[in-house]
Design an enzyme around this catalytic site. Structure first.
Site, PDB file in Angstrom:
ATOM      1  N   ASP A  41       0.903  -1.157   0.000  1.00 41.89           N
ATOM      2  CA  ASP A  41       0.000   0.000   0.000  1.00 41.89           C
ATOM      3  C   ASP A  41       0.933   1.196   0.000  1.00 41.89           C
ATOM      4  OD1 ASP A  41      -1.445   2.271   0.841  1.00 41.89           O
ATOM      5  OD2 ASP A  41      -3.029   0.969   1.581  1.00 41.89           O
ATOM      6  N   HIS A  42       1.079   1.844  -1.151  1.00 35.63           N
ATOM      7  CA  HIS A  42       2.185   2.802  -1.248  1.00 35.63           C
ATOM      8  C   HIS A  42       2.015   4.008  -0.332  1.00 35.63           C
ATOM      9  CE1 HIS A  42      -0.299   5.033  -4.231  1.00 35.63           C
ATOM     10  NE2 HIS A  42       0.447   6.060  -3.919  1.00 35.63           N
ATOM     11  N   HIS A  90      -5.669   2.833   0.943  1.00 30.33           N
ATOM     12  CA  HIS A  90      -4.937   4.019   1.407  1.00 30.33           C
ATOM     13  C   HIS A  90      -5.668   4.785   2.506  1.00 30.33           C
ATOM     14  CE1 HIS A  90      -2.761   2.994  -2.110  1.00 30.33           C
ATOM     15  NE2 HIS A  90      -3.488   3.647  -2.970  1.00 30.33           N
TER      16      HIS A  90
HETATM   17  N1  LIG Z   1      -0.383   2.542 -12.541  1.00 24.75           N
HETATM   18  C1  LIG Z   1      -0.580   2.978 -11.310  1.00 24.75           C
HETATM   19  O1  LIG Z   1      -0.515   4.181 -11.010  1.00 24.75           O
HETATM   20  C2  LIG Z   1      -0.892   2.010 -10.223  1.00 24.75           C
HETATM   21  C3  LIG Z   1      -0.986   0.658 -10.489  1.00 24.75           C
HETATM   22  N2  LIG Z   1      -1.238  -0.212  -9.472  1.00 24.75           N
HETATM   23  C4  LIG Z   1      -1.335  -1.658  -9.726  1.00 24.75           C
HETATM   24  O2  LIG Z   1      -0.145  -2.112 -10.360  1.00 24.75           O
HETATM   25  C5  LIG Z   1      -0.439  -3.149 -11.281  1.00 24.75           C
HETATM   26  C6  LIG Z   1       0.085  -2.753 -12.653  1.00 24.75           C
HETATM   27  O3  LIG Z   1      -0.566  -1.599 -13.063  1.00 24.75           O
HETATM   28  P1  LIG Z   1      -0.136  -0.805 -14.406  1.00 24.75           P
HETATM   29  O4  LIG Z   1       1.325  -0.773 -14.527  1.00 24.75           O
HETATM   30  O5  LIG Z   1      -0.896   0.463 -14.364  1.00 24.75           O
HETATM   31  O6  LIG Z   1      -0.735  -1.738 -15.542  1.00 24.75           O
HETATM   32  P2  LIG Z   1      -0.435  -1.694 -17.110  1.00 24.75           P
HETATM   33  O7  LIG Z   1      -1.672  -2.145 -17.785  1.00 24.75           O
HETATM   34  O8  LIG Z   1       0.175  -0.408 -17.529  1.00 24.75           O
HETATM   35  O9  LIG Z   1       0.714  -2.800 -17.306  1.00 24.75           O
HETATM   36  C7  LIG Z   1       0.426  -4.163 -17.230  1.00 24.75           C
HETATM   37  C8  LIG Z   1       1.714  -4.935 -17.404  1.00 24.75           C
HETATM   38  O10 LIG Z   1       1.429  -6.324 -17.316  1.00 24.75           O
HETATM   39  C9  LIG Z   1       2.077  -6.995 -18.385  1.00 24.75           C
HETATM   40  N3  LIG Z   1       1.312  -8.198 -18.681  1.00 24.75           N
HETATM   41  C10 LIG Z   1      -0.026  -8.310 -18.828  1.00 24.75           C
HETATM   42  N4  LIG Z   1      -0.354  -9.600 -19.086  1.00 24.75           N
HETATM   43  C11 LIG Z   1       0.800 -10.301 -19.096  1.00 24.75           C
HETATM   44  C12 LIG Z   1       1.133 -11.664 -19.305  1.00 24.75           C
HETATM   45  N5  LIG Z   1       0.202 -12.580 -19.538  1.00 24.75           N
HETATM   46  N6  LIG Z   1       2.407 -12.024 -19.255  1.00 24.75           N
HETATM   47  C13 LIG Z   1       3.395 -11.100 -19.029  1.00 24.75           C
HETATM   48  N7  LIG Z   1       3.141  -9.807 -18.798  1.00 24.75           N
HETATM   49  C14 LIG Z   1       1.866  -9.405 -18.851  1.00 24.75           C
HETATM   50  C15 LIG Z   1       2.080  -5.983 -19.502  1.00 24.75           C
HETATM   51  O11 LIG Z   1       3.105  -6.306 -20.401  1.00 24.75           O
HETATM   52  P3  LIG Z   1       2.921  -6.189 -22.001  1.00 24.75           P
HETATM   53  O12 LIG Z   1       2.100  -4.998 -22.256  1.00 24.75           O
HETATM   54  O13 LIG Z   1       4.321  -6.098 -22.492  1.00 24.75           O
HETATM   55  O14 LIG Z   1       2.258  -7.442 -22.354  1.00 24.75           O
HETATM   56  C16 LIG Z   1       2.403  -4.715 -18.739  1.00 24.75           C
HETATM   57  O15 LIG Z   1       3.788  -4.629 -18.524  1.00 24.75           O
HETATM   58  C17 LIG Z   1      -1.950  -3.349 -11.215  1.00 24.75           C
HETATM   59  O16 LIG Z   1      -2.241  -4.338 -10.266  1.00 24.75           O
HETATM   60  C18 LIG Z   1      -2.447  -2.007 -10.711  1.00 24.75           C
HETATM   61  O17 LIG Z   1      -3.690  -2.122 -10.049  1.00 24.75           O
HETATM   62  C19 LIG Z   1      -1.359   0.211  -8.174  1.00 24.75           C
HETATM   63  C20 LIG Z   1      -1.266   1.538  -7.863  1.00 24.75           C
HETATM   64  C21 LIG Z   1      -1.069   2.561  -8.847  1.00 24.75           C
HETATM   65  O1  LIG Z   2      -3.199   3.658  -5.704  1.00 17.88           O
HETATM   66  C1  LIG Z   2      -3.609   4.661  -6.246  1.00 17.88           C
HETATM   67  O2  LIG Z   2      -3.131   5.852  -5.849  1.00 17.88           O
HETATM   68  C2  LIG Z   2      -3.141   6.963  -6.727  1.00 17.88           C
HETATM   69  C3  LIG Z   2      -2.891   8.194  -5.876  1.00 17.88           C
HETATM   70  O3  LIG Z   2      -1.632   8.090  -5.288  1.00 17.88           O
HETATM   71  P1  LIG Z   2      -0.763   9.379  -4.994  1.00 17.88           P
HETATM   72  O4  LIG Z   2       0.423   8.854  -4.283  1.00 17.88           O
HETATM   73  O5  LIG Z   2      -0.460   9.998  -6.322  1.00 17.88           O
HETATM   74  O6  LIG Z   2      -1.612  10.283  -4.152  1.00 17.88           O
HETATM   75  C4  LIG Z   2      -4.437   7.059  -7.470  1.00 17.88           C
HETATM   76  O7  LIG Z   2      -4.327   8.046  -8.478  1.00 17.88           O
HETATM   77  C5  LIG Z   2      -4.758   5.747  -8.131  1.00 17.88           C
HETATM   78  O8  LIG Z   2      -6.050   5.818  -8.737  1.00 17.88           O
HETATM   79  C6  LIG Z   2      -4.755   4.617  -7.144  1.00 17.88           C
HETATM   80  O9  LIG Z   2      -4.846   3.386  -7.820  1.00 17.88           O
END
Ligand SMILES: NC(=O)C1=CN([C@@H]2O[C@H](COP(=O)(O)OP(=O)(O)OC[C@H]3O[C@@H](n4cnc5c(N)ncnc54)[C@H](OP(=O)(O)O)[C@@H]3O)[C@@H](O)[C@H]2O)C=CC1
Ligand SMILES: O=C1O[C@H](COP(=O)(O)O)[C@@H](O)[C@H](O)[C@H]1O
Length: 496
Positions: A179-180, A242
């Site tokens: 939980d960041h 959060h």
């Molecule tokens: N983005 C954010 O700000 C936040 C994200 N999170 C959590 O972090 C996690 C990732 O989020 P996010 O980075 O936004 O997601 P994205 O959709 O941007 O990225 C997903 C990643 O998963 C990879 N992937 C998907 N399916 C496969 C597979 N079958 N095998 C290998 N790789 C795979 C994709 O690779 P490729 O495209 O190369 O296939 C890509 O690198 C989620 O659980 C999200 O809820 C939590 C807090 C904040």
């Molecule tokens: O985990 C999450 O947090 C961000 C907000 O984080 P912050 O550190 O930028 O305040 C939120 O935008 C996102 O929807 C949620 O998945």
């Protein structure tokens, strides 16, 4: 520190680009990464190592806290980064990773450790866990760890199911549920404020505190995360994790040590004491909202239903406000009002502790005293400060009162620039094997349990008024009513 092999599953994704790789870069600059270390980005994309490195350099330049040092440190840092194309559903990928792990240990010794960061959609978590176990990639509990991004489960039942499965395959100390917000300096500082000072503790209870507010407001929309957000919504995305974690920090009892399980136990007590909402009462305790089209920062802004990958009839909430009670002696009948939402008027994460008014006192009516200044405001982000607002005499011949602030600001102490990002702190903890700031299975479940009645009622009863707020506002009218009914207003920074 032991030589470390770090796999970032989802290495091509948004989180890896914006947070994980920049955080690892900062840790490297500060000398917090172990001597030999290798970071392996993993995704399905078929890209060359050199292309991946170039992409990561760009991300660091754009997002790292000390991006100005990219040129100085990049060439050394980048030697430790590589990329592998894998489908994480496929057995073959894990065979290759097992071979890679074997080679790493042969090169760097048996004390080496391996970390898997699951920065992928939560649906992949069970299959990854099974395969890692099957290929003995996490069989040594002292030398292998897995980081699970949020959301951990979709509701209470799915979180329980995942916990049971992980519990059968691994030891709890290998599982890091992130939980960041818990990595944020200002959130951790709540413990210092409360428990390193004798000043606040005697009045930190229902006798002196009238209510607590927690705001986690964002100006951004759901951006490119429509498909994720459609299965989430504000309650699951922010409140379950959060916001409730911040509430725990404010409400928990004093720990007897800073051991991981002691802190987690104290927070669990708070979650378990949250008053259960009966379905028929949910409307009195919880408000939901969804942004419609409008204007934001002088530009036309799309409504949620017009965002990419969003159902044009979507009933998913982008705003949630809830009134919680912590039913224990300390917090008897003290409301905790929380709210969070997208496209709101300001980016502001703020905790306000409102003290009770002074008893009847001798000041003349014209002193214009109000009891609202009597509050402690903790700025979590982006403003990082603690301000105590109290009444003071306005200089002059008459006894007139005015609110004044006593402020501790990280910025004014030149500390803002050397604040580690939340992900830096947390990644360092994973590398060092310190789970204090991570969620234990029972905490995650207790948090789901707290919001389960709201999710159920909202799931069964479609909202009648969506979209019900405009970008740039403070959310729907009903959220104002939720707190105004009790005689208060939401606190925001300019007027606190
Ligand atoms: N983005 C954010 O700000 C936040 C994200 N999170 C959590 O972090 C996690 C990732 O989020 P996010 O980075 O936004 O997601 P994205 O959709 O941007 O990225 C997903 C990643 O998963 C990879 N992937 C998907 N399916 C496969 C597979 N079958 N095998 C290998 N790789 C795979 C994709 O690779 P490729 O495209 O190369 O296939 C890509 O690198 C989620 O659980 C999200 O809820 C939590 C807090 C904040
Ligand atoms: O985990 C999450 O947090 C961000 C907000 O984080 P912050 O550190 O930028 O305040 C939120 O935008 C996102 O929807 C949620 O998945």
């Amino acid at each position: 520190m032991a030589p470390t092999l770090i796999y970032i599953f989802g290495g091509t994704g948004d989180l890896a680009h914006r947070k994980l790789i920049p955080a690892l870069f900062n840790l490297y600059i500060d000398g917090y990464l172990p001597g030999p270390f290798t970071i392996v980005g993993v995704g399905r994309s078929k890209i060359e190592e050199s292309t991946y490195r170039a992409q990561m350099r760009k991300s660091i330049k754009e997002f790292a806290r000390r991006s100005e040092l990219t040129t100085k440190y990049w060439s050394k840092f980048s030697k430790n980064i590589t990329f592998q194309t894998h489908d994480l559903n496929s057995d073959k990928s894990y065979k290759e990773m097992a071979a890679g792990w074997k080679a790493f240990q042969e090169e760097h010794g048996k004390e080496s450790q391996i970390i898997f960061y699951l920065s992928v959609a939560p649906q992949l978590a069970p299959v990854i866990a099974k395969r890692l176990h099957g290929h003995r990639l996490c069989h040594d509990p002292k030398r292998s760890r897995m980081v699970f991004e949020k959301p951990f489960g979709h509701d209470l039942a799915s979180a329980q199911e995942l916990n049971v499965m992980l519990g059968k395959l691994f030891r709890e100390e290998q599982i890091y549920r992130i939980d960041h917000f818990l990595g944020k300096e200002t959130v951790q500082n709540i413990l210092a404020l409360r428990f390193a000072n004798a000043l606040f503790e005697p009045i930190w209870n229902a006798n002196y505190i009238d209510h607590v507010q927690i705001t986690a407001a964002e100006t951004v929309s759901i951006e490119s995360r429509g498909s994720y957000y459609e299965s989430s919504g504000a309650l699951r995305d922010m409140v379950q994790n959060h916001v409730l974690q911040m509430l725990c920090m404010v409400a928990m009892e004093a720990p007897i040590s800073f051991e991981a399980d002691e802190i987690r136990n104290k927070k669990l007590d708070v979650l378990q004491a949250l008053r259960h909402m009966r379905p028929e009462d949910v409307h009195r305790y919880a408000v939901r909202g969804q942004y419609g089209p409008g204007w934001s920062k002088g530009k036309k802004a799309a409504g949620y239903r017009q965002e990419k990958a969003v159902d044009p009839q979507s009933n998913v909430e982008t705003f949630a406000a809830v009134k919680f009670y912590v039913d224990n002696w300390r917090w008897k009948d003290v409301p905790f009002y929380v709210r969070t939402g997208k496209t709101l008027a300001a980016k502001e994460t703020l905790i306000t502790v409102q003290f009770r008014p002074a008893p009847d006192y001798a000041f003349p009516d014209e002193a214009a005293h109000t009891w609202r200044p009597n509050r402690l405001v903790i700025g979590i982000a982006p403003k990082m400060d603690i301000r105590l607002r109290f009444q003071a005499k306005q200089p002059g011949p008459s006894m007139t009162l005015r609110p004044v602030d006593m402020v501790f600001s990280y910025a004014s102490r030149d500390e803002e620039d050397c604040q580690p990002e939340a992900y830096e702190t947390l990644l360092q903890d994973v590398i060092e094997g310190n789970p204090t700031l991570f969620m234990r299975a029972d905490q995650v479940e207790a948090a789901w349990k707290a919001i389960q009645p709201i999710m159920e009622v909202w799931g069964h009863k479609p909202p009648v008024d969506f979209p019900n707020y405009t970008p740039g506002s403070w959310g729907p009218e009903d959220a104002e009513a939720l707190i105004a009914r009790d005689g208060f207003n939401w606190a925001t920074l300019p007027e606190v």
